[in-house]
Design an enzyme around this catalytic site. Sequence first.
Site, short mmCIF file in Angstrom:
data_model
loop_
_atom_site.label_atom_id
_atom_site.label_comp_id
_atom_site.label_asym_id
_atom_site.label_seq_id
_atom_site.Cartn_x
_atom_site.Cartn_y
_atom_site.Cartn_z
N SER A 131 25.43 0.64 72.63
CA SER A 131 25.13 0.84 71.21
C SER A 131 23.86 1.66 71.04
O SER A 131 22.94 1.57 71.88
CB SER A 131 24.95 -0.53 70.57
OG SER A 131 24.35 -0.41 69.32
N LYS B 108 22.74 -5.50 75.39
CA LYS B 108 23.31 -4.18 75.68
C LYS B 108 22.38 -3.40 76.63
O LYS B 108 22.82 -2.78 77.60
CB LYS B 108 23.52 -3.37 74.40
CG LYS B 108 24.60 -3.91 73.50
CD LYS B 108 25.98 -3.76 74.12
CE LYS B 108 27.06 -4.39 73.28
NZ LYS B 108 28.33 -4.54 73.99
N TYR C 211 21.14 -9.50 70.74
CA TYR C 211 22.34 -8.65 70.87
C TYR C 211 21.96 -7.30 71.49
O TYR C 211 22.54 -6.88 72.50
CB TYR C 211 23.02 -8.44 69.50
CG TYR C 211 24.01 -7.31 69.54
CD1 TYR C 211 25.20 -7.45 70.23
CD2 TYR C 211 23.75 -6.08 68.91
CE1 TYR C 211 26.12 -6.39 70.31
CE2 TYR C 211 24.64 -5.03 68.98
CZ TYR C 211 25.83 -5.19 69.68
OH TYR C 211 26.72 -4.14 69.76
P1 NAD Z 1 35.02 -7.05 67.91
O1 NAD Z 1 34.34 -8.37 67.78
O2 NAD Z 1 36.03 -6.68 66.89
O3 NAD Z 1 35.70 -6.94 69.35
C1 NAD Z 1 35.20 -7.61 70.48
C2 NAD Z 1 36.36 -8.37 71.10
O4 NAD Z 1 35.90 -9.04 72.28
C3 NAD Z 1 36.90 -9.44 70.15
O5 NAD Z 1 38.32 -9.27 70.08
C4 NAD Z 1 36.53 -10.77 70.82
O6 NAD Z 1 37.51 -11.76 70.58
C5 NAD Z 1 36.45 -10.36 72.28
N1 NAD Z 1 35.56 -11.18 73.13
C6 NAD Z 1 34.26 -11.52 72.88
N2 NAD Z 1 33.79 -12.23 73.91
C7 NAD Z 1 34.78 -12.33 74.83
C8 NAD Z 1 34.89 -12.95 76.11
N3 NAD Z 1 33.88 -13.63 76.64
N4 NAD Z 1 36.07 -12.84 76.78
C9 NAD Z 1 37.11 -12.16 76.24
N5 NAD Z 1 37.06 -11.58 75.04
C10 NAD Z 1 35.91 -11.64 74.34
O7 NAD Z 1 33.88 -5.94 68.01
P2 NAD Z 1 34.00 -4.36 68.01
O8 NAD Z 1 33.33 -3.86 66.79
O9 NAD Z 1 35.37 -3.94 68.30
O10 NAD Z 1 33.05 -4.03 69.23
C11 NAD Z 1 33.54 -3.79 70.54
C12 NAD Z 1 32.35 -3.57 71.46
O11 NAD Z 1 31.59 -2.47 70.98
C13 NAD Z 1 31.40 -4.76 71.55
O12 NAD Z 1 30.93 -4.88 72.87
C14 NAD Z 1 30.29 -4.36 70.61
O13 NAD Z 1 29.07 -4.98 70.94
C15 NAD Z 1 30.23 -2.86 70.83
N6 NAD Z 1 29.64 -2.12 69.68
C16 NAD Z 1 30.14 -2.33 68.44
C17 NAD Z 1 29.57 -1.66 67.35
C18 NAD Z 1 30.06 -1.90 65.94
O14 NAD Z 1 29.32 -1.60 65.00
N7 NAD Z 1 31.28 -2.37 65.73
C19 NAD Z 1 28.50 -0.77 67.56
C20 NAD Z 1 28.04 -0.57 68.86
C21 NAD Z 1 28.62 -1.26 69.92
#
Ligand code: NAD
Length: 338
Positions: A124, A153, A149
């Site tokens: 991120s 990362k 958080y």
């Molecule tokens: P999201 O919560 O929709 O997706 C994450 C998925 O991981 C979920 O389906 C959750 O059920 C699953 N999960 C969490 N912990 C788990 C575990 N221990 N074992 C198996 N499954 C697990 O989030 P997103 O927005 O799709 O984000 C995806 C990735 O991108 C994440 O790592 C997030 O930190 C990163 N990210 C997101 C954003 C944003 O703004 N959405 C920005 C930067 C980085």
Amino acid sequence: MAILITGGAGYIGSHTVVELLNANKEIVVLDNLSNSSKISLERVEKITGKTVTFYEGDILDRTILQKIFSQHNIESVIHFAGLKAVGESVRKPLHYYQNNITGSITLVEEMLKANVNNLVFSSSATVYGDPEIIPITEDCKVGGTTNPYGTSKFMVERILEDTVNAYPQLSVVILRYFNPVGAHKSGLIGEDPNGIPNNLLPYISQVAVGKLPELSIFGNDYNTPDGTGVRDYIHVVDLAIGHLKALEKHQDDRGYHVYNLGTGIGYSVLDMVKAFEKVNNIKVPYKFVERRAGDIATCYSDPQKAFEKLGWKTEHNLEQMMQDTWNWQKNNPNGYQN
Ligand code: NAD
Ligand code: UDP
């Protein structure tokens, strides 16, 4: 050969699964559904007409990882699984470090044992903290994170870099996302936050659909053109395609690589509200409130490296981001719980 997508039922994961299936990749998803619904993957199958092999389970569970690596011919892993709520991470730091850091270590240990050597990791823009220069390039200083958080990362990035140094057979691509928004144009998949949204676009669309009375804009006294915070919003489909490009490029060009995935354009909170109102012809009432703790004034990317090395650039403009966000929200006012 198949690709394992951890967290593939989530927001960015499900959109990436669509793009990978469209590119004829075989997909296995591992997700514990802690922040998602299996319905997202049924919708993915509907959009693509293709099937996804789904395992409900945890990246902390070695048994399920071993089962997947032994039963499928996995060549690459895209690792989305993680917890992402900034405020919750301040209240539950150990839970976040356990899930995001120990989970990533467990995954990589099992990959190494199974001789699976390609990894793409969801990082991120938050790793840049309050950025030293704008637009932000990949070699800007990282680590000034202000919550568990963001720190998780930053730490996983370092752990992966050290691991590539020790195990040169590994290829790791770190993708630093800016602000993902929007949804697939079908309106079948999109962002489905639990409870009251923390992020701007889901909040705006829940105000528009009548679930929330008004938007609170966190601060109008920043040093930005209109005083509200400026961010680099990227359409989730562009982001998803970035993963495909990263995988393709770095199966041959191995090592440890870092890319910003953003548009390179900064929009303020007021720009976003006005664009949403104009494109969708809906009023979004708002008020100004105090700044939110930990927020910075301005954050947008220099996406040139991804363009030069991956041949990737964003294709969706602000108007499409707003249209697709609203199309998803109005067709699914309660997310996947319709
Ligand atoms: P999201 O919560 O929709 O997706 C994450 C998925 O991981 C979920 O389906 C959750 O059920 C699953 N999960 C969490 N912990 C788990 C575990 N221990 N074992 C198996 N499954 C697990 O989030 P997103 O927005 O799709 O984000 C995806 C990735 O991108 C994440 O790592 C997030 O930190 C990163 N990210 C997101 C954003 C944003 O703004 N959405 C920005 C930067 C980085
Ligand atoms: N924001 C806001 N009201 C909200 C949510 C967000 O004013 O209800 C602002 C926030 O202060 C920031 C921008 O919108 O300037 C993007 O916030 P978001 O939480 O979506 O992303 P991030 O802070 O991670 O960049």
